[in-house]
Design a protein around this motif. Structure first.
Motif, PDB file in Angstrom:
ATOM      1  N   PHE A 199       0.054   3.756  -3.198  1.00 41.63           N
ATOM      2  CA  PHE A 199      -0.550   4.551  -3.287  1.00 41.63           C
ATOM      3  C   PHE A 199       0.075   5.982  -1.541  1.00 41.63           C
ATOM      4  O   PHE A 199      -0.670   6.528  -1.315  1.00 41.63           O
ATOM      5  CB  PHE A 199      -1.803   4.329  -2.052  1.00 41.63           C
ATOM      6  N   GLN A 212      -0.168   3.446 -11.195  1.00 37.36           N
ATOM      7  CA  GLN A 212       0.775   2.684 -10.489  1.00 37.36           C
ATOM      8  C   GLN A 212       0.549   1.223 -11.484  1.00 37.36           C
ATOM      9  O   GLN A 212       1.396  -0.100 -11.274  1.00 37.36           O
ATOM     10  CB  GLN A 212       0.656   2.230  -9.376  1.00 37.36           C
ATOM     11  N   LEU A 252     -11.345   2.811  -7.001  1.00 36.84           N
ATOM     12  CA  LEU A 252     -10.767   2.958  -5.341  1.00 36.84           C
ATOM     13  C   LEU A 252     -11.363   4.402  -5.082  1.00 36.84           C
ATOM     14  O   LEU A 252     -12.053   5.305  -5.885  1.00 36.84           O
ATOM     15  CB  LEU A 252      -8.778   3.712  -5.954  1.00 36.84           C
ATOM     16  N   THR A 290       0.810  -0.735   0.260  1.00 36.66           N
ATOM     17  CA  THR A 290       0.394   0.155   0.203  1.00 36.66           C
ATOM     18  C   THR A 290       1.035   1.040   0.178  1.00 36.66           C
ATOM     19  O   THR A 290       0.554   2.194  -0.736  1.00 36.66           O
ATOM     20  CB  THR A 290      -1.050  -0.171   1.280  1.00 36.66           C
ATOM     21  N   LEU A 293      -8.440   3.845   2.004  1.00 31.78           N
ATOM     22  CA  LEU A 293      -7.321   3.587   2.761  1.00 31.78           C
ATOM     23  C   LEU A 293      -7.533   4.087   4.396  1.00 31.78           C
ATOM     24  O   LEU A 293      -8.503   5.002   5.166  1.00 31.78           O
ATOM     25  CB  LEU A 293      -5.676   4.282   2.911  1.00 31.78           C
ATOM     26  N   ILE A 299      -6.955  -0.937  -9.508  1.00 29.85           N
ATOM     27  CA  ILE A 299      -7.206   0.428 -10.002  1.00 29.85           C
ATOM     28  C   ILE A 299      -7.570   0.179 -11.161  1.00 29.85           C
ATOM     29  O   ILE A 299      -8.430   0.604 -12.307  1.00 29.85           O
ATOM     30  CB  ILE A 299      -6.157   1.159 -10.286  1.00 29.85           C
ATOM     31  N   PRO A 324      -7.378   6.623  -2.481  1.00 32.02           N
ATOM     32  CA  PRO A 324      -6.449   6.238  -2.629  1.00 32.02           C
ATOM     33  C   PRO A 324      -5.980   6.715  -3.636  1.00 32.02           C
ATOM     34  O   PRO A 324      -7.256   6.823  -4.402  1.00 32.02           O
ATOM     35  CB  PRO A 324      -5.693   4.501  -2.677  1.00 32.02           C
ATOM     36  N   GLU A 325      -4.644   7.568  -4.811  1.00 31.47           N
ATOM     37  CA  GLU A 325      -5.458   7.766  -5.942  1.00 31.47           C
ATOM     38  C   GLU A 325      -4.922   7.159  -7.227  1.00 31.47           C
ATOM     39  O   GLU A 325      -3.456   6.347  -6.351  1.00 31.47           O
ATOM     40  CB  GLU A 325      -4.159   9.201  -6.358  1.00 31.47           C
ATOM     41  N   ASP A 326      -5.292   6.947  -8.327  1.00 30.32           N
ATOM     42  CA  ASP A 326      -4.291   6.602  -9.201  1.00 30.32           C
ATOM     43  C   ASP A 326      -3.680   7.257  -9.755  1.00 30.32           C
ATOM     44  O   ASP A 326      -3.786   8.367 -10.257  1.00 30.32           O
ATOM     45  CB  ASP A 326      -5.772   5.836 -10.292  1.00 30.32           C
ATOM     46  N   ASN A 327      -2.681   6.783  -9.767  1.00 34.12           N
ATOM     47  CA  ASN A 327      -1.300   7.376 -10.004  1.00 34.12           C
ATOM     48  C   ASN A 327      -0.330   6.734 -11.338  1.00 34.12           C
ATOM     49  O   ASN A 327       0.884   6.260 -11.412  1.00 34.12           O
ATOM     50  CB  ASN A 327       0.016   8.068  -8.879  1.00 34.12           C
TER      51      ASN A 327
END
Ligand code: SF4
Length: 717
Positions: free
Chosen positions: A194, A551, A356, A190, A364, A351, A546-549
């Protein structure tokens, strides 16, 4: 409550007693407990025959469930779930129910003791001398270690303040249950995906498909009551919809037994499965295939895991059609060498599905994980062996029983001049200690537990005594505070709490007006509500999203699971049971509760697939020698032929096999930790499922106590 009870207290008690359903708050530091009297000599205010109820927190595992304890004449009689508590909403598990058997257990340690290690040479002490011993230990601040369990958080917080003040090593926290849950791996994954080292919260209540990779969330995983509640909602959704559970586990647990589709995949192959499912789902939905899932072919995933390509396609189609499919990386998938990468591949599926921070998705939780990685424990053991630890304080964990024997903790303990345990029972670690200064049990204690993963909102659960301490025990927080006052130096200068209640009240003061479901203008009112309701929490759902960056652009690098020689070497699966981290073994109610899959009681066993057992000439109730093929250690275990396990795996429950702990626990079954591999994964989590064993019949037999017919599930006589 003191004997000199005031009129106001009397009225409060009698008013609550008459309604017999209200929840008591306790009465502050000077009169903490309702006094127990002989039933023949009850004080007037105790109103013989009328119950009083206290809200507190179950201390049997770190989930932090709220409980209501019914007391009568100063005795705890019955425990129920707190219906208002956000974790369990009135539910309770078998471990929580048996807290009273911890309180009244005949094997409790009655007061402080000086001991000779490994012997029954015990000298009773008084608490004044005990505090002096602890003070001397603290004085050696450069060479002190604290090894704590996962409850209670207030003790962990105080010890952290003490070690910070002394500029010494921070406290370690260990629990075998957290190891089997793969907590350290989940938290690390995690953090890397995230940016926060927090446990995720999986909103299974609102998901329509669960892809479960090794989480026994209906038994012991992370917060089992919260997930059991969620599972009920998952099955009974609006407009008659029913959620669909797909469970990947080499051995069928209770969770997998409740699945619509159980997939017995090879241990260590779950990452390949997640990648393959991600790839097929992307293809079905005409999405670009993420880099994370690019490097897998469906046929390779099938060959490695033993799951057919058709089955993988079928599963991916179910996931692709779902609105909120949720993928859960559980202990079984994480306690392998591939654990960290596997966790990422599984979290990545959420994701991919944009799941999310939406209903039915992943959130989170607030707050850091309280678990220490095994690699840090291994470093502590090195320090102990090097003679760099003069005093070790051990509370809430039984490392001699719970750690893999191959790590050598017991041998390292011999190099530590002063070992101090705070256990309530003479467990395996107490036997190796110089002193035991018993803490109160959970039902006699103050404290708090942060709710980390079982609630959809910020919550802290309060702990309060529901009875007067039965024995000459003392709150460990009070022992450390007394020692901190007298040790001098930075510790005395910086640790300024008068007692445990003062510490708690200072800690909760920031919550006074923090948007909880109650607020208060000043501490006494807040404290009263804090105890009355069993904690503090936010009135509505509110977890971090949580952000979708991007990943999914990370490549996953997995090792091939080890090939075993057929019928000579097996994967050893260790699973959690109602015994928890092992301390439940001295509770007769837990011993006699049948295992939900085998109906076995009062023992441990090894599950072997009947086909494998036939090839090895092994029958039900045979005793076999189970030897680690890496470490060489072996244990003897009774066989249970279990059809719901892969033929190349064998499985054992954790929690039995005690050589100490009390009359109900000792001499029953075997402890798989004695043969666990000490291999760690990239997150520093013990890779328990990398333990490989050989099985050899001993020629001995012992009938297991089972509730099912003697014929067994396969009709063997
Ligand atoms: S899940 Fe844990 S905290 Fe909750 S009742 Fe069971 S043992 Fe207690």
């Amino acid at each position: 409550m003191s004997d000199n009870i005031s009129r106001r207290d009397f009225l409060k008690l009698s008013g609550l007693g008459i309604t017999a359903a209200a929840v008591m708050t306790g009465c502050g530091p000077s009169s903490r407990y309702v006094v127990r009297h002989a039933y023949v000599d009850m004080p007037e205010y105790n109103q013989t025959g009328v119950s009083t109820f206290y809200a507190t927190t179950c201390q049997e595992c770190p989930a932090g469930c709220g409980i209501i304890v019914r007391t009568q004449e100063g005795r705890a009689i019955k425990i129920e779930g707190n219906p208002n508590h956000p974790v369990n909403l009135g539910k309770i598990c078998s471990r929580g129910l048996t807290s009273v058997q911890g309180l009244y257990n005949p094997d409790r340690i009655g007061g402080p003791q000086k001991r000779s290690r490994g012997e029954q040479n015990i000298t009773p002490m008084n608490w004044e001398d005990a505090v002096t011993v602890v003070t001397n230990g603290l004085a050696n601040s450069g060479k002190v270690a604290f090894l704590l369990g996962l409850t209670s958080d207030h003790l962990f917080d105080l010890v952290t303040e003490i070690t910070t003040a002394a500029n010494s090593m921070p406290p370690f926290r260990y629990s075998s249950l957290a190891t089997l849950e793969g907590r350290a791996t989940l938290v690390k994954a995690t953090e890397e995906m995230f940016g926060k080292p927090n446990l995720p919260y999986f909103d299974i209540s609102n998901s329509d498909v669960i892809l479960n990779f090794g989480a026994s969330f209906l038994e012991t995983w992370i917060s089992p009551l919260a997930y059991s509640r969620g599972f009920k909602n998952f099955r009974k959704q609006k407009f008659g919809k029913r959620g669909y559970l797909i469970s990947f586990e080499p051995r069928q647990s209770l969770t997998s037994a409740n699945a619509d589709l159980w997939v017995p995949a090879l241990p260590g192959s779950e990452g390949y499965l997640a990648m393959a499912i991600g790839k097929i789902v992307a293809q079905i939905k005409s999405l670009p295939i993420p880099l994370m899932y690019e490097n897998i072919t469906i046929s390779d995933a099938s060959k490695i895991s033993g799951v057919s390509e058709t089955k993988l396609q079928e599963i991916a189609e179910i996931v692709a059609r779902a609105e909120h499919p949720i993928a859960i990386p559980g202990g079984g998938a994480l306690v392998t060498e591939n654990g960290l990468q596997t966790a990422k591949a599984i979290l990545g599926l959420n994701i991919l599905h944009k799941n999310l921070g939406v209903p039915g998705g992943v959130y989170l939780t607030n707050g850091d994980s309280p678990t220490t990685n095994l690699d840090e424990i291994a470093k502590l053991i090195q320090e102990m062996n090097a003679g760099n630890i003069a005093t070790i304080f051990i509370h809430g964990t039984n490392p001699v029983f719970e750690l893999p024997k191959s790590l050598g903790f017991t041998e390292a303990l011999k190099k530590v001049p002063t070992v101090i345990s705070f256990s309530s029972f003479e467990d395996e670690t107490v036997i190796e200690s110089d002193y035991v200064f018993p803490d109160h049990t959970g039902l006699e204690s103050f404290g708090y537990q942060r709710v980390l993963a079982g609630s959809d909102r910020e919550a802290i659960s309060s702990v309060q005594p529901v009875v007067q301490p039965i024995h000459d025990t003392k709150a460990t927080v009070d022992v450390f505070l007394a020692a901190a006052t007298s040790v001098g130096g930075d510790i005395s200068a910086k640790i300024k709490y008068t007692d445990e209640v003062d510490f708690l009240q200072q800690k909760i003061t920031p919550l006074l007006d923090s948007g909880g479901f109650y607020n208060a203008p000043e501490l006494p009112t807040f404290w009263s509500k804090w105890l009355q309701y069993g904690g503090w929490w936010k009135p509505e759902m509110g977890l971090e999203i949580p952000e979708d960056n991007n990943q999914l652009s990370e490549k996953i690098d997995l090792k091939l699971p080890k090939q075993l020689s057929e019928n000579k070497e097996f994967h050893l699966i260790t699973f959690g049971t109602q015994m928890g981290d092992g301390h439940g073994a001295n509770r007769p109610w837990l011993q006699e509760t049948p295992d939900p899959m085998t109906t076995l009681t009062w023992n441990s066993w090894i599950e072997i697939n009947p086909d494998t057992a036939d090839k090895l000439g092994i029958h039900d109730d045979d005793i076999v020698s189970v030897a680690s093929t890496t470490g060489g250690e072996s244990i003897e275990v009774v066989v249970y032929r279990y059809p719901a396990i892969r033929p190349d795996c064998v499985a054992m429950p954790f929690g039995q096999g005690h050589t100490a702990l009390g009359r109900y626990a000792e001499g029953r079954g075997s402890n798989p930790a004695e043969i666990w591999s000490s291999l760690l994964n990239q997150a520093g989590n013990l890779a328990v499922f990398e333990t490989k064993v050989s099985i050899t019949p001993t020629g001995k037999r012992r009938p297991l106590a089972r509730q099912e017919s003697k014929a067994g599930v396969y009709g063997e006589h």
